[in-house]
Design an enzyme around this catalytic site. Structure first.
Site, PDB file in Angstrom:
ATOM      1  N   ARG A 102      -0.418   4.279  -0.654  1.00 16.65           N
ATOM      2  CA  ARG A 102      -1.320   5.303  -0.116  1.00 16.65           C
ATOM      3  C   ARG A 102      -1.662   6.451  -1.083  1.00 16.65           C
ATOM      4  O   ARG A 102      -2.427   7.340  -0.719  1.00 16.65           O
ATOM      5  CB  ARG A 102      -0.746   5.903   1.167  1.00 16.65           C
ATOM      6  CG  ARG A 102      -0.458   4.891   2.272  1.00 16.65           C
ATOM      7  CD  ARG A 102      -1.667   4.082   2.650  1.00 16.65           C
ATOM      8  NE  ARG A 102      -1.454   3.279   3.858  1.00 16.65           N
ATOM      9  CZ  ARG A 102      -2.240   2.293   4.239  1.00 16.65           C
ATOM     10  NH1 ARG A 102      -3.283   1.963   3.500  1.00 16.65           N
ATOM     11  NH2 ARG A 102      -1.996   1.621   5.340  1.00 16.65           N
ATOM     12  N   HIS A 148       0.859  -1.182   0.000  1.00 20.02           N
ATOM     13  CA  HIS A 148       0.000   0.000   0.000  1.00 20.02           C
ATOM     14  C   HIS A 148       0.902   1.242   0.000  1.00 20.02           C
ATOM     15  O   HIS A 148       1.567   1.525   0.992  1.00 20.02           O
ATOM     16  CB  HIS A 148      -0.892   0.012   1.245  1.00 20.02           C
ATOM     17  CG  HIS A 148      -1.736  -1.219   1.394  1.00 20.02           C
ATOM     18  ND1 HIS A 148      -3.052  -1.279   1.007  1.00 20.02           N
ATOM     19  CD2 HIS A 148      -1.440  -2.462   1.894  1.00 20.02           C
ATOM     20  CE1 HIS A 148      -3.534  -2.488   1.250  1.00 20.02           C
ATOM     21  NE2 HIS A 148      -2.566  -3.226   1.793  1.00 20.02           N
ATOM     22  N   ASP A 166       2.698  -6.920   2.401  1.00 24.23           N
ATOM     23  CA  ASP A 166       1.517  -6.197   2.877  1.00 24.23           C
ATOM     24  C   ASP A 166       1.957  -4.908   3.576  1.00 24.23           C
ATOM     25  O   ASP A 166       1.450  -4.548   4.656  1.00 24.23           O
ATOM     26  CB  ASP A 166       0.662  -7.057   3.810  1.00 24.23           C
ATOM     27  CG  ASP A 166      -0.722  -6.441   4.057  1.00 24.23           C
ATOM     28  OD1 ASP A 166      -1.068  -5.469   3.358  1.00 24.23           O
ATOM     29  OD2 ASP A 166      -1.448  -6.919   4.951  1.00 24.23           O
ATOM     30  N   ASN A 180      -6.838   0.445  -2.125  1.00 20.80           N
ATOM     31  CA  ASN A 180      -7.680   1.091  -1.108  1.00 20.80           C
ATOM     32  C   ASN A 180      -7.084   2.422  -0.676  1.00 20.80           C
ATOM     33  O   ASN A 180      -6.747   2.646   0.483  1.00 20.80           O
ATOM     34  CB  ASN A 180      -7.921   0.176   0.092  1.00 20.80           C
ATOM     35  CG  ASN A 180      -6.644  -0.336   0.724  1.00 20.80           C
ATOM     36  OD1 ASN A 180      -5.613  -0.457   0.057  1.00 20.80           O
ATOM     37  ND2 ASN A 180      -6.710  -0.637   2.009  1.00 20.80           N
TER      38      ASN A 180
END
Length: 447
Positions: free
Chosen positions: A71, A69, A311, A101
């Protein structure tokens, strides 16, 4: 970390080349010409070539993180493509698949195009993953076809499970048109409720609301069955329980397109490590029991779990430095994930061949990244050079994450990432100084 342009003619001398695809480990030189591997073997020193001595070092594929991620867009205060890429490069990764996400979610061809264009500014290759459903709301499917044409490599609502079995069935069925992976965040929210960590002795002692392993394995089992029914390419993220491993082992026999990943932190920590209410280790799915960890390590060794992914999920220190119930789940790891695995090698837990296979070759194969994830003549020189005999201590000064913290701050790893080569650039870890290293050249990120 120092980054410079790789000379057009470069020779890596005296290293040990590891290629798990061909089951080889041999002393050899690697000759790189115009960013491609020209030859592997004995290479004579050339006056026109930049020669880098890799005696005592491991030369292998550049690593690919299939679950991170960064961001961007929306939460660049935690991480952005540039800072995430630099952290990954320092950690030996030459390419990263980024989860969707963000704020807003990556749920349209336009956002995929933005990320692809932005990635041209970064020192590694970035592969965006699109959302399964619009707005990650779990209902209407996204425009997968047009998102794939813009560069999406998979689809996931990661962070939020697709709870509706009918929607998940439709997504898997639709994905077979493109033979592309669907990745579902495997937590059953109806069972999870307000659980903050793994249900066990430690959660009882801490007095924290907890959830059983069934939260994950129940969702994993559902998705596996749907994948068999549709014949689709299902990828199961961040497996954390022995029950999930058992389901995967059984049902993979019915569908060879099923794959699964585990994170370094689920292989490394157990729930007892949270005994001090350590919010740094609050992740989703949660850190599990000692028995679960043993099952995960065994599944990596025997091939039930195909891949290892970080992750990488950074949050600001202000967010993580809250009472345990209020702190968000996730930790930054892309800079240090490989060093955890290298320590597993030094402790005779995993072989180097297994580590390379699970974090490079298998990822390229499963996510159909062509001409990458292999170390062979004619392929791109995306390489990682590892130093198994040079300890590396994590400190505030060498943490590159934009969030500025690491759960491993102060920890000394037994090994280090000596050098990473990708896209015509060469990066060296902090503290490496030698007269023959091509420092001081302007950084360019041409494709």
């Amino acid at each position: 970390m120092r980054i410079s342009k790789l000379k057009k003619n470069t020779i890596l001398k005296n290293g040990t080349v590891i290629d798990p695809l061909n089951n080889t480990e041999k002393k050899a030189d690697v000759h790189i010409e115009n960013g491609l591997i020209k030859s592997i073997g004995k290479v004579s020193t050339q006056k026109s070539a930049e020669t880098l001595d890799c005696k005592g070092l491991i030369i292998t594929h550049g690593f690919c993180d299939l679950h991170a991620h960064f961001r961007e867009p929306g939460r660049e205060d935690k991480e952005d493509l540039n800072s995430g890429s630099e952290s990954a490069l320092a950690g030996g990764f030459t390419r990263v698949c980024i989860m969707p996400n963000s704020e807003p979610p990556v749920d349209s061809p336009e956002v995929i195009r933005y990320l692809i264009e932005r990635s041209d500014e970064c020192p590694i290759y970035i592969h965006p993953i699109g959302t399964i459903t619009k707005g990650q709301k779990g209902g209407e499917l996204t425009e997968m076809g047009t998102m794939i044409s813009e560069g999406a490599v998979a689809f996931s609502d990661d962070g939020l499970p697709v709870s509706d079995s009918g929607v998940m069935l439709n997504a898997l069925t639709y994905s077979t048109m493109f033979d592309i992976p669907i990745i579902n965040h495997a937590e059953d929210d109806c069972l999870k409720r307000d659980g903050l960590m793994h249900l066990g002795k430690t959660s009882t002692e801490l007095g924290l609301a907890a959830s059983p392993d069934l939260v994950e394995s129940n969702m994993v089992f559902r998705d596996l069955e749907l994948s068999v029914f549709t014949g689709s390419r299902l990828h199961i993220p961040h497996v954390s329980t022995a029950k999930s491993v058992d389901h995967i082992k059984t049902i993979k026999k019915k569908n060879s397109k099923i794959s699964a990943e585990v994170t370094p932190h689920h292989l490394y920590f157990i729930d007892e490590n949270l005994s001090s209410y350590n919010t740094n280790l609050k992740v989703a799915p949660p850190i599990r029991s000692r028995n679960d960890r043993s099952a995960l390590i065994k599944a990596v060794k025997n091939g039930i779990i195909n891949c290892i992914a970080t992750d990488h999920a950074p949050h600001t220190w202000d967010e993580k430095n809250k009472p345990y119930p209020e702190a968000p789940a996730g930790l930054p790891l892309v800079q240090h994930g490989l060093q955890i695995l290298m320590d597993f090698f030094n402790n005779d837990i995993l072989t180097l061949e297994t580590i390379v296979e699970k974090t490079s070759h298998n990822v390229a194969k499963r996510f159909q990244v062509k001409d990458r994830g292999y170390i062979r003549e004619g392929y791109y020189a995306d390489l990682a050079i590892l130093d198994l005999n040079n300890p590396y201590q994590v400190s505030k000064d060498n943490i590159l994450y934009k969030c500025g913290w690491s759960p491993f701050e102060g920890h000394k790893f037994n090994s280090s990432i000596f050098m990473t080569i990708v896209n015509g650039n060469i990066a060296f870890k902090d503290g490496v100084v030698s007269d023959n290293l091509p420092f001081g050249m302007q950084i360019e990120f041409n494709r």
